[in-house]
Design a protein around this motif. Sequence first.
Motif, mmCIF file in Angstrom:
data_model
loop_
_atom_site.group_PDB
_atom_site.id
_atom_site.type_symbol
_atom_site.label_atom_id
_atom_site.label_comp_id
_atom_site.label_asym_id
_atom_site.label_seq_id
_atom_site.Cartn_x
_atom_site.Cartn_y
_atom_site.Cartn_z
ATOM 1 N N GLY A 218 0.803 -1.220 0.000
ATOM 2 C CA GLY A 218 0.000 0.000 0.000
ATOM 3 C C GLY A 218 0.832 1.263 0.000
ATOM 4 N N GLN A 219 2.118 1.154 0.334
ATOM 5 C CA GLN A 219 2.995 2.328 0.347
ATOM 6 C C GLN A 219 3.846 2.433 -0.903
ATOM 7 O OE1 GLN A 219 3.088 4.799 2.465
ATOM 8 N NE2 GLN A 219 1.598 3.957 3.903
ATOM 9 N N MET A 220 3.726 1.470 -1.814
ATOM 10 C CA MET A 220 4.537 1.464 -3.027
ATOM 11 C C MET A 220 3.701 1.860 -4.248
ATOM 12 S SD MET A 220 6.581 -2.093 -2.266
ATOM 13 C CE MET A 220 7.673 -2.019 -3.686
ATOM 14 N N TYR A 221 4.338 2.528 -5.180
ATOM 15 C CA TYR A 221 3.679 2.850 -6.446
ATOM 16 C C TYR A 221 3.737 1.623 -7.349
ATOM 17 C CZ TYR A 221 3.438 7.826 -5.321
ATOM 18 O OH TYR A 221 3.139 9.033 -4.738
ATOM 19 N N HIS A 222 2.578 1.175 -7.811
ATOM 20 C CA HIS A 222 2.463 -0.047 -8.590
ATOM 21 C C HIS A 222 2.207 0.291 -10.052
ATOM 22 C CE1 HIS A 222 0.259 -4.153 -9.251
ATOM 23 N NE2 HIS A 222 1.513 -4.189 -9.663
ATOM 24 N N ILE A 223 3.075 -0.195 -10.937
ATOM 25 C CA ILE A 223 2.882 -0.041 -12.378
ATOM 26 C C ILE A 223 2.042 -1.237 -12.825
ATOM 27 C CG2 ILE A 223 4.014 0.230 -14.611
ATOM 28 C CD1 ILE A 223 6.554 1.021 -13.019
ATOM 29 N N THR A 224 0.746 -1.052 -12.873
ATOM 30 C CA THR A 224 -0.163 -2.194 -13.029
ATOM 31 C C THR A 224 -0.010 -2.901 -14.365
ATOM 32 O OG1 THR A 224 -1.900 -0.671 -13.755
ATOM 33 C CG2 THR A 224 -1.861 -1.255 -11.427
ATOM 34 N N GLY A 225 0.253 -2.150 -15.444
ATOM 35 C CA GLY A 225 0.342 -2.760 -16.762
ATOM 36 C C GLY A 225 1.452 -3.787 -16.878
ATOM 37 N N ASP A 226 2.538 -3.566 -16.143
ATOM 38 C CA ASP A 226 3.689 -4.472 -16.201
ATOM 39 C C ASP A 226 3.915 -5.216 -14.886
ATOM 40 O OD1 ASP A 226 4.658 -3.744 -18.906
ATOM 41 O OD2 ASP A 226 4.914 -1.784 -17.991
ATOM 42 N N ASN A 227 3.056 -4.960 -13.901
ATOM 43 C CA ASN A 227 3.190 -5.567 -12.577
ATOM 44 C C ASN A 227 4.584 -5.343 -11.994
ATOM 45 O OD1 ASN A 227 2.196 -6.904 -10.315
ATOM 46 N ND2 ASN A 227 2.860 -8.910 -11.044
ATOM 47 N N LEU A 228 5.027 -4.097 -12.049
ATOM 48 C CA LEU A 228 6.289 -3.686 -11.453
ATOM 49 C C LEU A 228 6.018 -2.620 -10.403
ATOM 50 C CD1 LEU A 228 8.459 -3.355 -14.696
ATOM 51 C CD2 LEU A 228 8.571 -5.205 -13.014
ATOM 52 N N TYR A 229 6.999 -2.420 -9.517
ATOM 53 C CA TYR A 229 6.861 -1.443 -8.442
ATOM 54 C C TYR A 229 8.010 -0.444 -8.498
ATOM 55 C CZ TYR A 229 3.463 -4.641 -6.352
ATOM 56 O OH TYR A 229 2.369 -5.451 -6.121
ATOM 57 N N LEU A 230 7.701 0.858 -8.339
ATOM 58 C CA LEU A 230 8.753 1.859 -8.157
ATOM 59 C C LEU A 230 9.393 1.624 -6.790
ATOM 60 C CD1 LEU A 230 6.974 5.104 -9.438
ATOM 61 C CD2 LEU A 230 8.701 3.751 -10.631
ATOM 62 N N ILE A 231 10.707 1.692 -6.732
ATOM 63 C CA ILE A 231 11.393 1.319 -5.493
ATOM 64 C C ILE A 231 11.187 2.366 -4.397
ATOM 65 C CG2 ILE A 231 13.131 -0.078 -6.672
ATOM 66 C CD1 ILE A 231 15.117 2.246 -6.169
ATOM 67 N N PRO A 232 10.973 1.923 -3.147
ATOM 68 C CA PRO A 232 10.919 2.850 -2.026
ATOM 69 C C PRO A 232 12.299 3.186 -1.487
ATOM 70 C CG PRO A 232 10.441 0.638 -1.266
ATOM 71 C CD PRO A 232 10.634 0.544 -2.759
ATOM 72 N N THR A 233 13.305 2.380 -1.863
ATOM 73 C CA THR A 233 14.681 2.553 -1.418
ATOM 74 C C THR A 233 15.570 1.657 -2.268
ATOM 75 O OG1 THR A 233 16.236 2.055 0.387
ATOM 76 C CG2 THR A 233 14.152 0.880 0.404
ATOM 77 N N ALA A 234 16.840 2.047 -2.435
ATOM 78 C CA ALA A 234 17.777 1.232 -3.213
ATOM 79 C C ALA A 234 18.085 -0.088 -2.527
ATOM 80 C CB ALA A 234 19.072 2.006 -3.448
ATOM 81 N N GLU A 235 17.758 -0.204 -1.248
ATOM 82 C CA GLU A 235 17.924 -1.484 -0.549
ATOM 83 C C GLU A 235 17.291 -2.631 -1.328
ATOM 84 O OE1 GLU A 235 15.564 -3.758 3.030
ATOM 85 O OE2 GLU A 235 15.525 -1.572 2.942
#
Length: 423
Positions: A218-235
């Motif tokens: 719920g805290q991550m941005y979800h790219i729904t078309g490709d089922n990818l997530y923008l990273i919250p941290t480089a970790e």
Amino acid sequence: MLQVSYIRENREEVLNRLSVRNFKNPELVDQIIKLDDDRRQTQTLLDSIAAEANAAAKKVGELMRQGLKEEAEAIKTQTGTFKEQTRTLGDKLSAIEILLQADLVLLPNLPHQSVPKGFGADDNQVASEHGAIPQLMQGALPHWELAAKYDIIDFELGNKIAGAGFPVYKGKGAKLQRALINFFLDNADAAGYREMQPPIVVNEASGFGTGQLPDKEGQMYHITGDNLYLIPTAEVPVTNLYRDVILKEEELPVKNCAYTPCFRREAGSYGAHVRGLNRLHQFDKVEIVQVVHPDHSYDVLEDMSSYVQSLLKKLELPYRVLSLCGGDMGFTSAKTYDMEVWCAAQARWLEVSSVSNFETYQSNRLKLRYKSGDGKPQLAHTLNGSALALPRIVASLLENNQDEKGIKIPAALVPYTGFEYIS
């Protein structure tokens, strides 16, 4: 993710350590043990039937070689039930394993024995405090007003382009950002961290590996078309470089750093405490990550904490170190130190770094192991820390260093900015 074998063998310790976190679902521990009992019993029965089936197949072969075809066919008829039993038990075993995995990911990491019990931020312990609190001139401004005064950060323009929490850095504000990134990367390089440039989007497997999924979707941005997530941290991408990897013991410790933009929805965040740079949806950060031998991880945690503090000292920022209580730690952490800087015009402490030891919690999910000689592969320990996150560093630099001439740049940063003042 905790190992089932550890939960089984240390039930009381697991419950006691989870209580330090004020974990609300302790019955989950016994539920996991019960599921594992069912799994073991089903596996034992499946193995037994497989052994009977193999023995019967051998017997059929022997009878056929002896020319006893009728006896062989009779045994074949009897063994027909083995296939059905094997299929049924296999399906049951798969269902149990799915339920077991679903429950395991709901258990947070166990706090280290040194972690104090507590319910939230008010129960964190101040481990140390450094630097003098600056005395500001009359009429000193908070950083969002300084940003407007010197035209270095434009919050309204960012709001027009993307929305609240996406500022535009301009002129010397943009150069200050770039200077800090290079300053942090150069210091990390000097401290032995190998620089990486990872993707800023990750797949589900990567999110699961470091514990962002299923806990923080719920805290991550979800790219729904490709089922990818923008990273919250480089970790996340940096630690996942070692997913499904077996390292040699002599390769430890692995030390990486990375600069990336970071993206967090910060759902539910509002109010004066998140004004300006205090909380953003997109921000820049340099992250340090280590993969280490389990015997050394707590010494490494102290070293990483000292390293982050050295950056704050070079930037001449007053700061304090907090040892987080169980109730305020992240889901995956076994022990965390937070570093907070004093923001003078706001007269408040702002968190700029968390340094955490995850022990084997992430490596168990990642299947990240190390091997010594001919020994059996063992789970490594993983650690990470912000070194550093830029927004609140910039906020404190602007507020703490304002005077009649403008905003003074710390001496260590001047070779990177190329200017001594923002005015």
